[in-house]
Design an enzyme around this catalytic site. Structure first.
Site, short mmCIF file in Angstrom:
data_model
loop_
_atom_site.label_atom_id
_atom_site.label_comp_id
_atom_site.label_asym_id
_atom_site.label_seq_id
_atom_site.Cartn_x
_atom_site.Cartn_y
_atom_site.Cartn_z
N LYS A 136 -1.82 -1.69 7.67
CA LYS A 136 -3.19 -1.19 7.83
C LYS A 136 -3.99 -2.01 8.85
O LYS A 136 -4.78 -1.47 9.62
CB LYS A 136 -3.89 -1.19 6.48
CG LYS A 136 -5.31 -0.64 6.50
CD LYS A 136 -5.92 -0.68 5.12
CE LYS A 136 -7.37 -0.17 5.15
NZ LYS A 136 -8.00 -0.23 3.82
N ARG A 149 0.84 -1.19 0.00
CA ARG A 149 0.00 0.00 0.00
C ARG A 149 0.88 1.25 0.00
O ARG A 149 2.06 1.20 0.33
CB ARG A 149 -0.91 0.01 1.23
CG ARG A 149 -1.83 -1.19 1.35
CD ARG A 149 -2.64 -1.12 2.63
NE ARG A 149 -3.56 -2.25 2.77
CZ ARG A 149 -3.27 -3.39 3.39
NH1 ARG A 149 -2.06 -3.55 3.92
NH2 ARG A 149 -4.15 -4.36 3.48
N HIS A 186 -3.64 -9.44 3.14
CA HIS A 186 -5.09 -9.60 3.30
C HIS A 186 -5.40 -10.70 4.31
O HIS A 186 -4.82 -11.79 4.26
CB HIS A 186 -5.73 -9.96 1.96
CG HIS A 186 -5.90 -8.78 1.04
ND1 HIS A 186 -5.02 -8.50 0.03
CD2 HIS A 186 -6.84 -7.81 1.02
CE1 HIS A 186 -5.41 -7.41 -0.60
NE2 HIS A 186 -6.51 -6.97 -0.02
N TYR A 207 -9.65 -7.66 -5.31
CA TYR A 207 -8.49 -7.07 -5.98
C TYR A 207 -8.01 -7.90 -7.16
O TYR A 207 -7.26 -7.43 -7.99
CB TYR A 207 -7.33 -6.92 -4.99
CG TYR A 207 -7.53 -5.82 -3.99
CD1 TYR A 207 -7.17 -4.51 -4.27
CD2 TYR A 207 -8.08 -6.08 -2.75
CE1 TYR A 207 -7.34 -3.51 -3.35
CE2 TYR A 207 -8.26 -5.08 -1.81
CZ TYR A 207 -7.88 -3.79 -2.12
OH TYR A 207 -8.06 -2.79 -1.21
N HIS A 215 -3.77 3.57 -5.72
CA HIS A 215 -4.15 2.29 -5.13
C HIS A 215 -4.47 1.25 -6.21
O HIS A 215 -4.42 0.04 -5.92
CB HIS A 215 -5.36 2.47 -4.22
CG HIS A 215 -5.61 1.30 -3.32
ND1 HIS A 215 -4.79 0.97 -2.26
CD2 HIS A 215 -6.58 0.34 -3.34
CE1 HIS A 215 -5.25 -0.10 -1.66
NE2 HIS A 215 -6.33 -0.52 -2.29
N ARG A 272 -2.04 -1.58 -6.71
CA ARG A 272 -2.18 -2.76 -5.85
C ARG A 272 -3.04 -3.81 -6.54
O ARG A 272 -2.75 -5.01 -6.48
CB ARG A 272 -2.77 -2.33 -4.50
CG ARG A 272 -2.89 -3.44 -3.47
CD ARG A 272 -3.11 -2.82 -2.10
NE ARG A 272 -3.66 -3.73 -1.11
CZ ARG A 272 -2.94 -4.57 -0.36
NH1 ARG A 272 -1.64 -4.61 -0.51
NH2 ARG A 272 -3.53 -5.34 0.54
#
Length: 381
Positions: free
Chosen positions: A180, A155, A263, A272, A237, A240
């Site tokens: 995150k 990220r 994740h 994604y 983003h 990603r």
């Protein structure tokens, strides 16, 4: 102030900020959401808030103009996060503040439906264009940031917080002390990602790797960069998305990709992963391999497309598939021989190092923007 059923919700929300939000990494965002909740619901006593009050708040917020873009209303995801925060205030009051009988009015309110996530992914031509433009950026750190984003799926915040002492050269990994989701993570580096840290940037023993950029700085730089590069509707983003899809297409399974991307939920990872359909077709009907597979040297050294630009006193040759291969000279024969020799050396060095050179791009995928330029195929042999 001790929380009680007859206390106005606005005071309860302030108490929540001081005792609960303050311990969260999302503290700043929660303070902003608390402000919206207090404005519309703060005058109502905690025990008197009804589902009708909450649904009225929801509808008002869904019709509120977006302060960043007055032509649009607030995103449904913004309103949903506000409702989730309000719901947590009620559950916290019931579980931690001794209000066992307090009902959660948010639980009985229909939540706004969030639209599907973005699926923007670079085409092969756009990726070449992006990397070429980034390589010519005035700040070399910008190109390194782009390469890491596309190669590692990190990220933006993880890249900007990367420190030199957390780059493990022998293991070819970087350690992220804080992510995150609040957990540490080790991210493996591809050869390209390793090289951009090892060779492209001036190495230091400690400190922040990308000390030229802050979070706000990279956002404004990114907007100006994509506009100048002519790549529309592409957010930082989105790289990603591109990286995760690329990892899956290279043959890594979802657990391996999740370990790299960080994740926790497979459902989130699925959002994604936008695989190219052509890769799925190959898996449905794989081509049988010959019993004796002997690569021919010529197959390992194919011709590559090159853009030849002819000026009055100079000839330039660029290879779209290689960022750093660009040659200039006074005569076309001289530049062509230099370009062919360097192309051969680059491909052979890659093969000797155990890496696979990029496949030549189809000629119809490369745009020639100048009338002085033409597309030719140059063989390294």
């Amino acid at each position: 102030m001790k929380p009680a059923l007859n206390v106005p919700l606005g005071e309860i929300l302030n108490y929540y900020v001081r005792t609960v939000s303050i311990r969260k990494r999302s503290y700043t965002s929660e303070v902003h959401r608390i402000g919206a909740l207090s404005k519309y619901l703060g005058h109502i006593q905690l025990g008197q808030v009804t589902p009708m009050d909450v649904s009225t708040f929801r509808d008002i917020r869904l019709s509120t103009k977006n302060p960043r873009n007055p032509s649009k209303t607030l995103a449904t995801s913004t309103v949903k996060l506000e409702l989730m925060l309000l719901s947590h205030v009620f559950t916290t009051a019931a579980s931690d503040w001794g209000m066992d009988q307090l009902a959660n009015p948010v639980a009985r309110v229909r939540k706004p439906k969030v639209p599907p996530g973005r699926t923007r992914r670079l085409t092969a031509a756009e990726e070449r264009k992006l990397l070429h433009a980034a390589a010519r950026h005035s700040n070399p750190q910008f190109y390194a940031i782009v390469v890491l984003a596309l190669e590692t799926a990190m990220r933006q915040g993880e890249i900007l917080s990367l420190r030199w002492e957390n780059v493990h050269w022998n293991q070819r990994t970087v350690h992220l002390a804080m992510t995150k989701n609040g957990e540490q993570r080790n991210v493996p580096l591809s050869r390209k990602a390793y090289d951009v840290l090892h060779d492209y940037l001036p190495r230091k023993s400690s400190g922040v790797v990308f000390d030229s950029y802050t979070s706000n700085g990279i956002k404004s730089a990114w907007r100006a960069f994509t506009k100048g590069a002519g790549i529309a509707d592409f957010h930082f983003h989105d790289m990603r998305h591109c990286a995760i899809s690329s990892l899956l297409e290279r043959g890594l399974n979802t657990l391996e990709v999740a370990a790299i991307s960080g994740h926790k939920s497979m459902s989130m990872l699925k959002r994604y992963a936008h695989l190219s359909s052509c890769h799925l077709v190959e898996k449905l009907d794989p081509k049988p391999r010959a019993k004796k597979f002997r690569p021919v040297l010529r197959e390992q050294l194919p011709a590559y497309p090159a853009i030849v630009t002819r000026y009055c006193r100079r000839i330039d040759i660029d290879f779209p598939d290689f960022i750093d291969l660009r040659f200039s000279g006074t005569t076309e024969q001289q530049v062509m021989e230099t370009a062919r020799a360097k192309l051969l050396r680059t491909v052979v060095e890659a093969l000797c190092n155990g890496t696979t050179p990029p496949a030549p791009s189809p000629a119809d995928s490369i745009s020639v923007e100048s009338c002085k330029s033409s597309l030719v195929m140059i063989s390294p042999l």
